[in-house]
Every structure is written in structure tokens, then in C-alpha cells.
Motif scaffolding. Structure first.
Motif, PDB file in Angstrom:
ATOM      1  N   HIS A 259       7.270  62.426  31.471  1.00  0.00           N
ATOM      2  CA  HIS A 259       6.244  61.843  33.721  1.00  0.00           C
ATOM      3  C   HIS A 259       6.507  62.708  33.999  1.00  0.00           C
ATOM      4  O   HIS A 259       6.577  64.295  33.790  1.00  0.00           O
ATOM      5  CB  HIS A 259       7.662  60.652  33.706  1.00  0.00           C
ATOM      6  CG  HIS A 259       9.382  61.156  34.196  1.00  0.00           C
ATOM      7  ND1 HIS A 259       8.949  62.052  35.062  1.00  0.00           N
ATOM      8  CD2 HIS A 259      10.146  61.733  32.828  1.00  0.00           C
ATOM      9  CE1 HIS A 259      10.410  62.746  34.967  1.00  0.00           C
ATOM     10  NE2 HIS A 259      10.940  62.322  34.322  1.00  0.00           N
ATOM     11  N   THR A 260       5.097  62.484  35.481  1.00  0.00           N
ATOM     12  CA  THR A 260       5.419  63.650  35.795  1.00  0.00           C
ATOM     13  C   THR A 260       6.392  63.934  37.708  1.00  0.00           C
ATOM     14  O   THR A 260       6.273  64.757  38.656  1.00  0.00           O
ATOM     15  CB  THR A 260       3.831  63.192  36.738  1.00  0.00           C
ATOM     16  OG1 THR A 260       3.777  62.473  37.188  1.00  0.00           O
ATOM     17  CG2 THR A 260       3.287  63.591  35.333  1.00  0.00           C
TER      18      THR A 260
ATOM     19  N   ARG B  41      12.835  65.786  30.529  1.00  0.00           N
ATOM     20  CA  ARG B  41      11.524  65.351  30.904  1.00  0.00           C
ATOM     21  C   ARG B  41      10.147  65.920  30.211  1.00  0.00           C
ATOM     22  O   ARG B  41       9.148  65.265  30.185  1.00  0.00           O
ATOM     23  CB  ARG B  41      10.640  66.246  32.456  1.00  0.00           C
ATOM     24  CG  ARG B  41      12.149  65.892  33.411  1.00  0.00           C
ATOM     25  CD  ARG B  41      11.273  65.952  34.801  1.00  0.00           C
ATOM     26  NE  ARG B  41      10.957  67.887  35.138  1.00  0.00           N
ATOM     27  CZ  ARG B  41      10.578  68.219  35.707  1.00  0.00           C
ATOM     28  NH1 ARG B  41       9.277  68.067  36.284  1.00  0.00           N
ATOM     29  NH2 ARG B  41      10.820  69.493  36.002  1.00  0.00           N
ATOM     30  N   HIS B  42      10.615  66.543  29.162  1.00  0.00           N
ATOM     31  CA  HIS B  42       9.417  67.259  28.251  1.00  0.00           C
ATOM     32  C   HIS B  42      10.331  67.354  27.455  1.00  0.00           C
ATOM     33  O   HIS B  42      11.216  67.963  26.900  1.00  0.00           O
ATOM     34  CB  HIS B  42       8.759  68.607  29.143  1.00  0.00           C
ATOM     35  CG  HIS B  42       9.666  69.810  29.008  1.00  0.00           C
ATOM     36  ND1 HIS B  42      10.757  69.753  30.068  1.00  0.00           N
ATOM     37  CD2 HIS B  42       9.365  70.569  28.049  1.00  0.00           C
ATOM     38  CE1 HIS B  42      11.124  71.094  30.019  1.00  0.00           C
ATOM     39  NE2 HIS B  42      10.900  71.553  28.586  1.00  0.00           N
TER      40      HIS B  42
ATOM     41  N   SER C 182       9.283  70.554  23.687  1.00  0.00           N
ATOM     42  CA  SER C 182       8.117  71.429  23.050  1.00  0.00           C
ATOM     43  C   SER C 182       7.810  71.092  22.291  1.00  0.00           C
ATOM     44  O   SER C 182       8.728  71.190  20.757  1.00  0.00           O
ATOM     45  CB  SER C 182       8.459  73.022  23.578  1.00  0.00           C
ATOM     46  OG  SER C 182       8.782  72.488  25.374  1.00  0.00           O
TER      47      SER C 182
ATOM     48  N   GLN D 206      14.430  64.011  37.113  1.00  0.00           N
ATOM     49  CA  GLN D 206      14.468  62.692  35.835  1.00  0.00           C
ATOM     50  C   GLN D 206      15.971  61.406  36.737  1.00  0.00           C
ATOM     51  O   GLN D 206      16.506  62.241  36.963  1.00  0.00           O
ATOM     52  CB  GLN D 206      15.519  63.297  35.035  1.00  0.00           C
ATOM     53  CG  GLN D 206      15.419  62.167  33.300  1.00  0.00           C
ATOM     54  CD  GLN D 206      14.364  62.040  32.904  1.00  0.00           C
ATOM     55  OE1 GLN D 206      14.167  61.194  33.556  1.00  0.00           O
ATOM     56  NE2 GLN D 206      13.853  62.535  31.975  1.00  0.00           N
TER      57      GLN D 206
ATOM     58  N   ASP E 297      15.295  71.685  32.616  1.00  0.00           N
ATOM     59  CA  ASP E 297      15.242  69.785  32.969  1.00  0.00           C
ATOM     60  C   ASP E 297      14.418  69.371  31.062  1.00  0.00           C
ATOM     61  O   ASP E 297      13.246  69.526  31.254  1.00  0.00           O
ATOM     62  CB  ASP E 297      14.304  69.991  33.703  1.00  0.00           C
ATOM     63  CG  ASP E 297      14.913  68.499  33.738  1.00  0.00           C
ATOM     64  OD1 ASP E 297      14.922  67.324  33.185  1.00  0.00           O
ATOM     65  OD2 ASP E 297      13.742  67.431  34.654  1.00  0.00           O
ATOM     66  N   GLY E 298      14.522  70.203  30.138  1.00  0.00           N
ATOM     67  CA  GLY E 298      14.125  69.769  28.824  1.00  0.00           C
ATOM     68  C   GLY E 298      15.348  70.500  27.964  1.00  0.00           C
ATOM     69  O   GLY E 298      16.445  70.313  28.376  1.00  0.00           O
TER      70      GLY E 298
ATOM     71  N   ASN F 204       9.237  64.930  39.890  1.00  0.00           N
ATOM     72  CA  ASN F 204       9.819  66.283  39.791  1.00  0.00           C
ATOM     73  C   ASN F 204      11.434  66.209  39.299  1.00  0.00           C
ATOM     74  O   ASN F 204      12.347  67.317  39.705  1.00  0.00           O
ATOM     75  CB  ASN F 204       9.730  66.974  41.123  1.00  0.00           C
ATOM     76  CG  ASN F 204      10.068  66.398  42.642  1.00  0.00           C
ATOM     77  OD1 ASN F 204      10.670  64.868  42.065  1.00  0.00           O
ATOM     78  ND2 ASN F 204      10.162  66.796  43.511  1.00  0.00           N
TER      79      ASN F 204
ATOM     80  N   ARG G 116       3.203  71.491  25.273  1.00  0.00           N
ATOM     81  CA  ARG G 116       4.898  71.279  26.376  1.00  0.00           C
ATOM     82  C   ARG G 116       4.259  69.909  26.251  1.00  0.00           C
ATOM     83  O   ARG G 116       2.835  69.096  26.685  1.00  0.00           O
ATOM     84  CB  ARG G 116       5.350  71.925  27.555  1.00  0.00           C
ATOM     85  CG  ARG G 116       5.750  71.153  28.324  1.00  0.00           C
ATOM     86  CD  ARG G 116       6.975  71.635  28.802  1.00  0.00           C
ATOM     87  NE  ARG G 116       7.224  72.734  28.873  1.00  0.00           N
ATOM     88  CZ  ARG G 116       8.196  73.971  29.559  1.00  0.00           C
ATOM     89  NH1 ARG G 116       8.141  73.674  31.095  1.00  0.00           N
ATOM     90  NH2 ARG G 116       9.312  74.950  29.071  1.00  0.00           N
ATOM     91  N   TYR G 117       4.915  68.980  26.104  1.00  0.00           N
ATOM     92  CA  TYR G 117       4.658  66.864  25.999  1.00  0.00           C
ATOM     93  C   TYR G 117       5.571  66.961  27.752  1.00  0.00           C
ATOM     94  O   TYR G 117       6.732  66.567  27.089  1.00  0.00           O
ATOM     95  CB  TYR G 117       4.823  66.777  24.704  1.00  0.00           C
ATOM     96  CG  TYR G 117       4.486  65.538  25.077  1.00  0.00           C
ATOM     97  CD1 TYR G 117       2.961  64.622  25.204  1.00  0.00           C
ATOM     98  CD2 TYR G 117       5.029  63.915  25.018  1.00  0.00           C
ATOM     99  CE1 TYR G 117       2.895  63.535  25.394  1.00  0.00           C
ATOM    100  CE2 TYR G 117       5.381  62.938  25.683  1.00  0.00           C
ATOM    101  CZ  TYR G 117       4.197  62.527  25.784  1.00  0.00           C
ATOM    102  OH  TYR G 117       4.118  60.974  25.528  1.00  0.00           O
ATOM    103  N   HIS G 118       5.009  66.378  28.192  1.00  0.00           N
ATOM    104  CA  HIS G 118       5.911  65.283  29.072  1.00  0.00           C
ATOM    105  C   HIS G 118       5.708  64.117  29.074  1.00  0.00           C
ATOM    106  O   HIS G 118       4.956  63.263  28.802  1.00  0.00           O
ATOM    107  CB  HIS G 118       5.358  66.128  31.043  1.00  0.00           C
ATOM    108  CG  HIS G 118       5.200  67.401  31.290  1.00  0.00           C
ATOM    109  ND1 HIS G 118       6.400  67.844  32.147  1.00  0.00           N
ATOM    110  CD2 HIS G 118       4.615  68.526  30.644  1.00  0.00           C
ATOM    111  CE1 HIS G 118       6.224  69.046  31.976  1.00  0.00           C
ATOM    112  NE2 HIS G 118       5.157  69.611  31.589  1.00  0.00           N
TER     113      HIS G 118
END
Length: 260
Positions: free
Chosen positions: A41-42, A29-30, A32, A46, A11-12, A44, A37-39
Motif C-alpha cells: 500500500h502507499t 509495507r513491502h 523486496s 501500516q 517498515d519491511g 505512510n 521493492r513491491y509495496h
């Protein structure tokens, strides 16, 4: 590998992509970066779908992105959409991309979506390309003119040959060249190609500016005020233009005079 991975281990960002005319998926979701890694949202899973025109992704040699590039996604009255971002109905299964989305059915009353069209980003594209261009032109100008007592003398000695049939590429190379233009046309063109075989350490034709054909949309003019005696404060400036073209003027600060 295998069982120790969660169902979201992919999921990236997952290039390369773009085998079809439109690429669809769940928004990563993130991302890099160098700092980690920058997310976004948190959660689980998308909740946002994306569709992007293949004309604007991955950018291999045969797929240039420049002011002439158009989106190829059809949404409602628009046929030039670059990207769609959609929040699908809540009951949509987040484990797979909906079939209706994969078949490019974006104009739906049961889903919230937003569009990005070429007109939304063309000025920003030109500004980013132009900022790099201005820095390169200014650096070359300073090097070329360092041997002269004033800028006007340098400009009079280094004008482009008016009798040469320069291509857009050679015109661009001319303004990047740091020597004078006293050679005859054929010799000068060969010298340009030899001296500028690399651009920022990259083979000239593989550099992003050239590879994407931005030089074909470049016009450089000189304000007449820069060709008078003792003029030293002229700088390359990016003029506001339509359709994302790069109109560059060598002029004094806040000059409004005529160009030549």
C-alpha cells in the motif's frame, strides 16, 4: 543512519525473528524481490498487525515444517492457529505494537481479524512439496530406465530389496538413485549414501525436503499395470491424501488398477 532516516525505514521484512513462541508485529509495507521493492500500500503508516507461530518461521535445522507441524496460537475455540492478521481499532498508535496484542490477546470484539490454521494450508504445502518430489522421481526414473527397452523390465530389475530394513530416508534415496539395486543390503545402503551425498547441489541432510523431514511422510507404490510387458508410459503421480502426506503412485495415465 541517524536523522536522515524516516521513522519507517524498518517498515519491511526484518528477519531473523522468532525468539518467543509467537512473533508479533506490524505487517510490512513491502517485500523486496529480484525485480525491486513491491509495496502492499502507499500509506505512510501500516494498519495491519500480524502474529505468527514460531513453528512456521525462519526454519532453522531444529525447527522442521512438515505435515506434523502445528500452530501454537490460541484464539477462541482454536489452539492450533498458525497466524493471525488483525486490523486494530483506528485509535491504535501505529508507532508501537499494542501491549494487548503482544500478550497474545487476539480474540477481541473491537478489532477485525482473520486466522490461518494448519488445515487451511496443509494441502497446499503437500502440493508444493509433491510437485518438486514428482519432478525428481521422474528424472531419476528416466535416467535409471534409459538402458532398458521398456519400463517393466527396468522396474523388475530395480525393485527395492524386500529383505532390507530400509529407513524412510533410505526408501526415499532408493527412488532417487539412478543405478540398479543388485547389491546386497549393506553394500547398497552405503552406495546410496555415497552417491546421494548431494541433492540439487546441496548436502543431502541440509536440503529443505530432508531437513524438514518430508521423506518421513512419503509412500511410493507401483501400479501393477506398469509391470507388464511393453509398458513405457507410466509416470509418478501424486495421489490425493489426508493430513498432507505424500502418497506417490507410479501408474499409467488415468489408471485405476491395483497397486503393488
Amino acid at each position: 543512519t541517524g536523522k536522515d532516516r524516516s521513522q519507517w525505514h524498518l517498515d519491511g521484512p526484518n528477519p531473523p525473528c522468532g525468539r518467543g513462541a509467537v512473533q508479533t508485529g506490524w505487517l510490512p509495507r513491502h517485500v523486496s524481490g529480484a525485480s525491486g521493492r513491491y509495496h502492499f500500500h502507499t500509506r505512510n503508516k501500516q494498519r495491519l498487525l500480524y502474529a505468527v507461530s514460531v513453528n512456521f518461521i525462519n526454519n532453522p535445522l531444529g525447527r522442521p515444517v512438515n505435515p506434523s507441524t502445528r500452530g501454537n496460537i490460541n484464539v477462541g475455540q482454536y489452539n492450533d492457529v498458525i497466524a493471525v492478521l488483525m486490523a486494530p481499532p483506528l485509535e491504535t498508535n501505529a508507532d508501537s505494537i499494542p501491549a494487548w496484542f503482544e500478550s497474545n490477546q487476539f480474540d477481541r470484539s473491537d478489532a477485525a481479524y482473520t486466522l490461518i490454521r494448519k488445515s487451511d494450508i496443509q494441502d497446499q504445502l503437500a502440493q508444493r512439496a509433491g510437485a518438486w518430489l514428482i519432478s525428481q522421481l521422474q528424472q531419476a526414473l528416466a535416467t535409471r530406465c534409459s538402458r532398458f527397452s521398456n519400463l517393466s523390465a527396468c522396474l523388475n530389475e530395480s525393485k527395492m530389496h524386500t529383505d532390507c530394513d530400509f529407513s524412510k530416508q533410505h526408501q526415499f534415496m532408493h527412488w532417487l538413485y539412478t543405478e540398479l539395486t543388485t547389491d546386497k543390503c549393506e553394500t547398497y545402503i552405503k552406495k546410496l549414501e555415497s552417491e546421494l551425498s548431494l541433492l540439487n547441489g546441496v548436502p543431502f541432510k541440509r536440503h529443505w525436503f530432508v531437513r524438514n523431514g518430508w521423506h518421513r511422510f512419503l509412500t511410493v507404490t507401483i501400479n501393477k499395470a506398469c509391470i507388464v510387458a511393453d509398458t513405457n508410459d507410466c509416470k509418478f503421480q501424486l495421489a490425493k491424501s489426508l493430513k498432507g502426506e505424500l502418497l506417490v503412485i507410479l501408474q499409467p495415465p488415468r489408471a485405476h488398477g491395483q497397486e503393488s
